[in-house]
Design a protein around this motif. Structure first.
Motif, short mmCIF file in Angstrom:
data_model
loop_
_atom_site.label_atom_id
_atom_site.label_comp_id
_atom_site.label_asym_id
_atom_site.label_seq_id
_atom_site.Cartn_x
_atom_site.Cartn_y
_atom_site.Cartn_z
N ALA A 34 40.07 52.48 34.52
CA ALA A 34 39.44 52.28 35.82
C ALA A 34 40.16 53.04 36.92
O ALA A 34 41.39 53.18 36.91
CB ALA A 34 39.42 50.79 36.16
N ASP A 35 39.38 53.53 37.87
CA ASP A 35 39.91 54.21 39.05
C ASP A 35 39.99 53.24 40.23
O ASP A 35 40.95 53.26 40.99
CB ASP A 35 39.02 55.40 39.41
CG ASP A 35 39.54 56.17 40.62
OD1 ASP A 35 40.59 56.83 40.49
OD2 ASP A 35 38.90 56.10 41.68
N THR A 36 38.95 52.40 40.38
CA THR A 36 38.94 51.36 41.41
C THR A 36 38.55 50.04 40.77
O THR A 36 37.82 50.01 39.77
CB THR A 36 37.93 51.69 42.54
OG1 THR A 36 36.65 51.94 41.96
CG2 THR A 36 38.38 52.90 43.34
N ALA A 37 39.02 48.94 41.35
CA ALA A 37 38.69 47.62 40.81
C ALA A 37 38.83 46.58 41.90
O ALA A 37 39.68 46.71 42.79
CB ALA A 37 39.61 47.28 39.62
N LEU A 38 37.98 45.56 41.85
CA LEU A 38 38.09 44.46 42.80
C LEU A 38 37.87 43.14 42.09
O LEU A 38 37.20 43.08 41.04
CB LEU A 38 37.10 44.60 43.96
CG LEU A 38 35.65 44.13 43.72
CD1 LEU A 38 34.98 43.86 45.05
CD2 LEU A 38 34.87 45.17 42.96
N ARG A 39 38.45 42.11 42.65
CA ARG A 39 38.32 40.75 42.11
C ARG A 39 37.12 40.08 42.76
O ARG A 39 37.04 39.97 43.99
CB ARG A 39 39.59 39.95 42.38
CG ARG A 39 39.52 38.51 41.89
CD ARG A 39 40.85 37.80 42.01
NE ARG A 39 41.25 37.59 43.39
CZ ARG A 39 42.41 37.00 43.74
NH1 ARG A 39 43.25 36.61 42.81
NH2 ARG A 39 42.71 36.85 45.01
N LEU A 40 36.21 39.60 41.93
CA LEU A 40 35.10 38.78 42.38
C LEU A 40 35.50 37.30 42.27
O LEU A 40 36.63 36.99 41.89
CB LEU A 40 33.85 39.08 41.56
CG LEU A 40 33.36 40.53 41.62
CD1 LEU A 40 32.20 40.74 40.65
CD2 LEU A 40 32.93 40.92 43.03
#
Length: 311
Positions: free
Chosen positions: A258-264
């Protein structure tokens, strides 16, 4: 008098044993601790299940989605036209509690997960909680469905990262904005990766949140924005799946590329539903009211239309 005493004793035993029976029946229905390596579910959607024993028992669900696949389209929970929000005093957002499996079934989707954080929320027991299906909630961060804003970003709060879907690609923006041609969007509350590296926001969180295992729903993209991973970690279930730390789940999405990731939204909201011939099926084990397998109504969802696998 003796008959009444026996009846009262029987009712007390029933009230005591019922939660144990419910808990036991759901525990036996949980997925087995077997790994699955890149099983195609639908065209453009591949499922993997990983298990870990160290440093604690865990089950991790990984959905690998090729957004360029013909016939594959995302959908975020639209405005509920039947919600009478003024009755409850909720004016800012047009969202109501709904189970992920119900969202999947109502829109004819093939896969769906929970998305934005929301409030108010209460979980005391299996019968004392909020929201129930149809009860209004405020979504935290931006939510868009079919080009329409369901919930705007709150200008009075710090920006939260947003996952924005355009035509056959997506982008995660730390500032909470989306491009003008965005059709679907959901928001998280923490940017985990940016340019493939751990963010400063995460480094700050690791100081006081880094040792606590938890259930997670994470969205991650490669550098092109054409490949999406949805990573769901079951938690709060001793000896079965106790969760990952935020540092561990970030290392996992880094490992995926992954290059970008966010927590939902996570915790008991963590839900992965797919369509099947017998109706909506949960691939993970959510936990609600401390009962494994019980699905929680959540504020909104991210789903996908996809064509079946060709014979």
């Amino acid at each position: 008098m003796s008959r009444w005493r026996h009846l009262k004793t029987g009712l007390l035993w029933f009230a005591f044993l019922l939660p144990i029976a419910l808990h036991g029946s759901t525990v036996w229905r949980r997925p087995h601790l077997t790994e699955i390596n890149r099983q195609p579910l639908f065209q453009g959607i591949i499922y993997s299940r990983r298990t870990r024993e160290q440093p604690r028992p865990n089950i991790i669900h990984i959905i690998d989605i090729d957004l360029t696949t013909a016939g594959l389209r995302p959908l975020v929970t639209p405005v509920n036209p039947q919600a009478d929000l003024k009755k409850y005093g909720t004016k800012s957002h047009r969202a109501v509690g709904q189970k992920t499996s119900a969202f999947l079934q109502n829109h004819g989707l093939q896969l769906a997960v929970n998305a934005n954080f929301f409030s108010p929320f209460k979980e005391v027991t299996l019968w004392n909680y909020y929201p129930r299906p149809g009860e209004p909630v405020n979504l935290m961060g931006l939510s868009m469905s079919n080009g329409n804003v369901v919930a705007p970003a709150n200008p009075d709060q710090p920006p939260v990262p947003t996952l924005c879907f355009m035509n056959q690609r997506a982008v995660i923006n730390a500032d909470g904005t989306c491009e003008d041609n965005t059709q679907q969007a959901v928001a998280g509350n923490l940017m985990l990766l940016e340019n493939g590296q751990i963010t400063t926001q995460l480094q700050d969180r690791l100081q006081y949140e880094g040792k606590k295992p938890y259930s997670f729903t994470v969205a991650a993209l490669d550098a092109t924005g054409a490949r999406l991973w949805l990573v769901l970690v079951d938690g709060k279930q001793p000896f079965y799946s106790e969760g990952l730390t935020v540092g561990e789940v970030t290392a996992l999405v880094q490992e995926l590329g992954a290059d970008t990731a966010l927590r939902l939204d996570g915790g008991g909201s963590t839900t992965l539903a797919v369509s099947s011939p017998r109706g909506p099926t949960l691939l993970n084990t959510p936990i609600h009211g401390k009962i494994p397998g019980q699905e929680r109504p959540v504020g909104n969802h991210l789903g996908f239309f996809a064509d079946p696998i060709e014979p």
